[in-house]
Design a protein around this motif. Structure first.
Motif, PDB file in Angstrom:
ATOM      1  N   LEU A 226      25.444  45.260  53.524  1.00 53.41           N
ATOM      2  CA  LEU A 226      26.526  46.184  53.198  1.00 53.41           C
ATOM      3  C   LEU A 226      26.485  47.407  54.109  1.00 53.41           C
ATOM      4  CD1 LEU A 226      28.883  46.457  51.252  1.00 53.41           C
ATOM      5  CD2 LEU A 226      27.340  47.515  49.622  1.00 53.41           C
ATOM      6  N   ASP A 227      25.293  47.912  54.381  1.00 49.08           N
ATOM      7  CA  ASP A 227      25.152  49.051  55.292  1.00 49.08           C
ATOM      8  C   ASP A 227      25.676  48.711  56.682  1.00 49.08           C
ATOM      9  OD1 ASP A 227      23.995  50.530  53.269  1.00 49.08           O
ATOM     10  OD2 ASP A 227      21.943  50.307  54.006  1.00 49.08           O
ATOM     11  N   ALA A 228      25.465  47.474  57.111  1.00 44.73           N
ATOM     12  CA  ALA A 228      25.932  47.048  58.430  1.00 44.73           C
ATOM     13  C   ALA A 228      27.451  46.881  58.458  1.00 44.73           C
ATOM     14  CB  ALA A 228      25.258  45.735  58.824  1.00 44.73           C
ATOM     15  N   ASP A 229      28.038  46.500  57.330  1.00 43.07           N
ATOM     16  CA  ASP A 229      29.465  46.184  57.290  1.00 43.07           C
ATOM     17  C   ASP A 229      30.365  47.321  56.832  1.00 43.07           C
ATOM     18  OD1 ASP A 229      28.832  43.630  58.122  1.00 43.07           O
ATOM     19  OD2 ASP A 229      28.803  42.803  56.099  1.00 43.07           O
ATOM     20  N   ALA A 230      29.830  48.277  56.087  1.00 43.47           N
ATOM     21  CA  ALA A 230      30.682  49.310  55.500  1.00 43.47           C
ATOM     22  C   ALA A 230      29.975  50.659  55.527  1.00 43.47           C
ATOM     23  CB  ALA A 230      31.024  48.944  54.059  1.00 43.47           C
ATOM     24  N   SER A 231      30.680  51.665  56.073  1.00 46.35           N
ATOM     25  CA  SER A 231      30.104  53.008  56.089  1.00 46.35           C
ATOM     26  C   SER A 231      31.177  54.031  55.753  1.00 46.35           C
ATOM     27  CB  SER A 231      29.503  53.322  57.461  1.00 46.35           C
ATOM     28  OG  SER A 231      30.526  53.524  58.410  1.00 46.35           O
ATOM     29  N   GLY A 232      30.728  55.189  55.342  1.00 49.98           N
ATOM     30  CA  GLY A 232      31.652  56.274  55.033  1.00 49.98           C
ATOM     31  C   GLY A 232      32.438  56.707  56.255  1.00 49.98           C
ATOM     32  N   GLY A 233      31.844  56.581  57.426  1.00 49.13           N
ATOM     33  CA  GLY A 233      32.543  56.920  58.673  1.00 49.13           C
ATOM     34  C   GLY A 233      33.766  56.052  58.893  1.00 49.13           C
ATOM     35  N   GLN A 234      33.667  54.803  58.512  1.00 44.64           N
ATOM     36  CA  GLN A 234      34.809  53.900  58.640  1.00 44.64           C
ATOM     37  C   GLN A 234      35.954  54.346  57.746  1.00 44.64           C
ATOM     38  OE1 GLN A 234      32.602  50.349  57.601  1.00 44.64           O
ATOM     39  NE2 GLN A 234      32.921  49.501  59.653  1.00 44.64           N
ATOM     40  N   LEU A 235      35.618  54.887  56.578  1.00 47.10           N
ATOM     41  CA  LEU A 235      36.631  55.367  55.644  1.00 47.10           C
ATOM     42  C   LEU A 235      37.420  56.513  56.277  1.00 47.10           C
ATOM     43  CD1 LEU A 235      37.471  54.602  52.771  1.00 47.10           C
ATOM     44  CD2 LEU A 235      35.957  56.388  51.929  1.00 47.10           C
ATOM     45  N   GLY A 236      36.713  57.449  56.898  1.00 46.68           N
ATOM     46  CA  GLY A 236      37.383  58.563  57.573  1.00 46.68           C
ATOM     47  C   GLY A 236      38.257  58.087  58.721  1.00 46.68           C
ATOM     48  N   SER A 237      37.770  57.119  59.470  1.00 49.82           N
ATOM     49  CA  SER A 237      38.532  56.557  60.583  1.00 49.82           C
ATOM     50  C   SER A 237      39.815  55.892  60.088  1.00 49.82           C
ATOM     51  CB  SER A 237      37.674  55.550  61.338  1.00 49.82           C
ATOM     52  OG  SER A 237      38.418  54.887  62.323  1.00 49.82           O
ATOM     53  N   LEU A 238      39.707  55.148  58.982  1.00 51.40           N
ATOM     54  CA  LEU A 238      40.897  54.509  58.411  1.00 51.40           C
ATOM     55  C   LEU A 238      41.911  55.553  57.942  1.00 51.40           C
ATOM     56  CD1 LEU A 238      39.432  51.514  56.379  1.00 51.40           C
ATOM     57  CD2 LEU A 238      40.979  51.388  58.327  1.00 51.40           C
ATOM     58  N   ASP A 239      41.426  56.628  57.329  1.00 53.24           N
ATOM     59  CA  ASP A 239      42.319  57.705  56.886  1.00 53.24           C
ATOM     60  C   ASP A 239      43.070  58.297  58.076  1.00 53.24           C
ATOM     61  OD1 ASP A 239      41.699  57.432  54.201  1.00 53.24           O
ATOM     62  OD2 ASP A 239      40.145  58.999  54.235  1.00 53.24           O
ATOM     63  N   GLN A 240      42.366  58.498  59.176  1.00 57.72           N
ATOM     64  CA  GLN A 240      43.007  59.046  60.376  1.00 57.72           C
ATOM     65  C   GLN A 240      44.051  58.083  60.931  1.00 57.72           C
ATOM     66  OE1 GLN A 240      39.743  59.870  63.009  1.00 57.72           O
ATOM     67  NE2 GLN A 240      39.234  61.813  61.996  1.00 57.72           N
ATOM     68  N   ARG A 241      43.719  56.803  60.956  1.00 57.59           N
ATOM     69  CA  ARG A 241      44.666  55.809  61.475  1.00 57.59           C
ATOM     70  C   ARG A 241      45.910  55.721  60.587  1.00 57.59           C
ATOM     71  NH1 ARG A 241      41.355  50.464  62.333  1.00 57.59           N
ATOM     72  NH2 ARG A 241      43.409  49.669  62.917  1.00 57.59           N
ATOM     73  N   ILE A 242      45.707  55.778  59.275  1.00 60.34           N
ATOM     74  CA  ILE A 242      46.847  55.731  58.344  1.00 60.34           C
ATOM     75  C   ILE A 242      47.727  56.958  58.542  1.00 60.34           C
ATOM     76  CG2 ILE A 242      47.512  55.866  55.904  1.00 60.34           C
ATOM     77  CD1 ILE A 242      44.978  54.114  55.317  1.00 60.34           C
ATOM     78  N   ALA A 243      47.122  58.141  58.636  1.00 57.83           N
ATOM     79  CA  ALA A 243      47.889  59.386  58.823  1.00 57.83           C
ATOM     80  C   ALA A 243      48.668  59.346  60.131  1.00 57.83           C
ATOM     81  CB  ALA A 243      46.956  60.588  58.783  1.00 57.83           C
ATOM     82  N   ALA A 244      48.021  58.876  61.206  1.00 59.60           N
ATOM     83  CA  ALA A 244      48.699  58.795  62.506  1.00 59.60           C
ATOM     84  C   ALA A 244      49.855  57.802  62.450  1.00 59.60           C
ATOM     85  CB  ALA A 244      47.707  58.400  63.589  1.00 59.60           C
ATOM     86  N   LEU A 245      49.638  56.703  61.784  1.00 56.48           N
ATOM     87  CA  LEU A 245      50.679  55.668  61.694  1.00 56.48           C
ATOM     88  C   LEU A 245      51.867  56.148  60.864  1.00 56.48           C
ATOM     89  CD1 LEU A 245      51.148  52.826  62.735  1.00 56.48           C
ATOM     90  CD2 LEU A 245      50.083  51.941  60.672  1.00 56.48           C
ATOM     91  N   LYS A 246      51.613  56.954  59.854  1.00 59.97           N
ATOM     92  CA  LYS A 246      52.702  57.463  59.012  1.00 59.97           C
ATOM     93  C   LYS A 246      53.585  58.455  59.761  1.00 59.97           C
ATOM     94  CE  LYS A 246      50.787  56.635  54.449  1.00 59.97           C
ATOM     95  NZ  LYS A 246      50.332  57.191  53.176  1.00 59.97           N
ATOM     96  N   ARG A 247      53.067  59.035  60.843  1.00 61.02           N
ATOM     97  CA  ARG A 247      53.864  59.960  61.655  1.00 61.02           C
ATOM     98  C   ARG A 247      54.758  59.225  62.652  1.00 61.02           C
ATOM     99  NH1 ARG A 247      48.835  62.832  61.422  1.00 61.02           N
ATOM    100  NH2 ARG A 247      48.230  61.978  63.444  1.00 61.02           N
ATOM    101  N   GLU A 248      54.517  57.951  62.864  1.00 61.23           N
ATOM    102  CA  GLU A 248      55.321  57.164  63.801  1.00 61.23           C
ATOM    103  C   GLU A 248      56.643  56.759  63.167  1.00 61.23           C
ATOM    104  OE1 GLU A 248      53.099  53.806  65.197  1.00 61.23           O
ATOM    105  OE2 GLU A 248      51.483  55.053  66.012  1.00 61.23           O
ATOM    106  N   PRO A 249      57.626  56.409  63.993  1.00 62.72           N
ATOM    107  CA  PRO A 249      58.923  55.945  63.443  1.00 62.72           C
ATOM    108  C   PRO A 249      58.729  54.677  62.610  1.00 62.72           C
ATOM    109  CG  PRO A 249      59.019  56.242  65.845  1.00 62.72           C
ATOM    110  CD  PRO A 249      57.609  56.463  65.435  1.00 62.72           C
ATOM    111  N   GLN A 250      59.493  54.582  61.550  1.00 63.20           N
ATOM    112  CA  GLN A 250      59.340  53.448  60.632  1.00 63.20           C
ATOM    113  C   GLN A 250      60.029  52.194  61.149  1.00 63.20           C
ATOM    114  OE1 GLN A 250      60.256  54.327  56.619  1.00 63.20           O
ATOM    115  NE2 GLN A 250      58.845  56.045  56.502  1.00 63.20           N
TER     116      GLN A 250
END
Length: 191
Positions: free
Chosen positions: A79-103
């Protein structure tokens, strides 16, 4: 040809086990192995009369707890190898960036997939916390059994016997709880 495949499988298993033992959860496995050895040594040196005073399922409980520690530590390692809190932050950033793009339809599909990944990762991180707690509980239960047996062997039989019986009961409950958690985790993987 079969022996080659089997030996390759054994090598892979040995390497995976070595990674777990050398990883952050390895000390818990080493302590469990040490406790099991000490308990086995104490039981081997007891007289038949002394052993009769102990709970009948003591040895089975010790084995189950040792196996639980190893199993949970291995699961945590993966689980440590597959999932980290850093990945959660990265996903949040990607979601926020994607929401700013045209739909567009592709845009919505990507947001949905990223949000699903985020929810799954969050669930895995919560499970990790629960598994850490279970690892600690199983390790403590095994250590308590060891210490109670040391005291039983070196002190008064009646008070130590009560503690060994109580520790065995608690250890059985911890082992059962960890088993339920691992079963639930296996079911989640199947989904």
């Amino acid at each position: 040809m079969e022996p080659i495949a089997r030996s390759t499988h054994d090598v892979v298993e040995e390497e995976a086990l070595r990674e777990v033992i050398e990883g952050p959860h390895g000390p818990a496995i080493r302590r469990a192995v040490g406790s099991r050895r000490i308990i086995a040594d104490i039981l081997r040196r007891m007289t038949a009369k002394e052993r009769e005073m102990l709970p009948a399922d003591l040895e089975g409980t010790v084995v189950a707890l040792g196996e639980r520690v190893a199993s949970v530590a291995t699961t945590l390692h993966r689980l440590d190898a597959d999932a980290s809190g850093g990945q959660l932050g990265s996903l949040d950033q990607r979601i926020a960036a994607l929401k700013r793009e045209p739909q567009s339809s592709e845009h919505e599909r990507r947001i949905t997939m990223l949000e699903r990944q985020r929810a799954t990762l969050n669930d895995l991180l919560q499970r990790r916390v629960a598994l850490l707690s279970q690892l600690e509980s199983a390790s403590l239960a095994l250590e308590n059994l060891k210490l109670d047996l040391v005291r039983f062997r070196s002190a008064g039989v009646s008070s130590a016997l009560e503690d060994v019986t109580s520790a065995t009961r608690e250890a059985r409950a911890v082992s059962r709880d960890i088993g339920h958690l691992l079963d639930a985790q296996d079911e989640m993987r199947k989904i």
